[in-house]
Write a protein that holds these residues in place. Sequence first.
Motif, short mmCIF file in Angstrom:
data_model
loop_
_atom_site.label_atom_id
_atom_site.label_comp_id
_atom_site.label_asym_id
_atom_site.label_seq_id
_atom_site.Cartn_x
_atom_site.Cartn_y
_atom_site.Cartn_z
N TYR A 243 -10.28 -8.57 -10.54
CA TYR A 243 -9.96 -9.16 -9.24
C TYR A 243 -10.56 -10.56 -9.11
N VAL B 261 -11.61 -2.84 -4.34
CA VAL B 261 -10.85 -4.05 -3.95
C VAL B 261 -10.19 -3.88 -2.59
N LYS C 294 -12.78 -0.96 -9.48
CA LYS C 294 -11.46 -1.43 -9.03
C LYS C 294 -11.02 -0.83 -7.69
#
Length: 365
Positions: A80, A317, A314
């Motif tokens: 990200y 995010v 992840k």
Amino acid sequence: MQTKNKCPDGGIGRRAGLKHQWSNIHPGSTPGLGTERLTWLSQPFFITNQFLCFMKNRIAELDYLKSIFILLMIVFHLVYIGDKYPYAKALVYTFHMPAFLIISGYVMNIAKGIRPFLRTMWWIFIPYAVMETGYVIMSAVLPVRESVEHLSVSLWLDKLFLHPLGPYWYLHTLMLCGLVYLLVDKLAGKWSNTFSVLIILALSYAVLSVCGILSLINALYFTAGVALRRSSIDFRTFFSASFWALLPVIWLAADETNLNKSTLSGAALTYLVISFLLAVYRYLPDYLKKGLDYIGSHTFVLLVFSPVFTMAVKPLVPVLAFEPTGMLFLCVSLCFCVMGSFAIAWVMDKLDLSRFFWGKSRMLS
């Protein structure tokens, strides 16, 4: 003056993290200003604990530099962040691993004997083999960028020994460069001067590069560290600390074509960033120096385990998407990756598993 104290355990630098770097203070010099004369000892050294302990007094600046570069590595392994700040990622990728490889070559001790050296390499290979195998398997299951379609024994052997997948390429490069360096030195070092050894070493790496086994530019950065070590020039003397280094860094970074580690501008950026960071180090408060020193002395742990956590964060995010810059996600994820990696190493120490994974009873000191 000789010392009877042995180098304490560390991690890659301790094993490839490069822990305990040591120097012999030259009479009349000022510690920390780069006027020391380095002296070879018989102890093992390394970017590992055993591999990097080869001088008498630890060079704290090397641990500091390793900590900065390993943290930058983790930050931009966060997909990200890398996608959100591609220019910053390109800049960091220009210097952070080249600097790591220079330090690796600088502290690489082949003077301790073939048997101890190979034992050190073996205990780098074991964590590498375990984690690279896991990464290959997960790449066949999870939707990652470097995915594999069909698992097979031949593919596994190819990734393990020839073309590593994912972030563990550094350990593969380190072992390969170290073994070739040992071989060249033993075969040519007895009747050739240092310059000849370096030429033969570079040519050997070039052959491996042509075969597709090794990145030549990465190997040349490692060779630069070897050359610096064999020249007896102190690391802090060659990389002279200066805040003025920031100005050419800004100038070079302003042109995106300079953000390439394979170019002279990339090599210049690497030198200048190290010079600037060494200048910053002098003004850091002691508590921050101690924290960075601990991270820098355990970079092997972070190299091995942090990829597990860069994938695990992840799902954060969308949770932290309310903060638009991504800095909250960066801070939370970086802390999670560092603390998680150390937590695994701590549990392994407590369960007496470290001797089977790291080759030592305790990894964390």
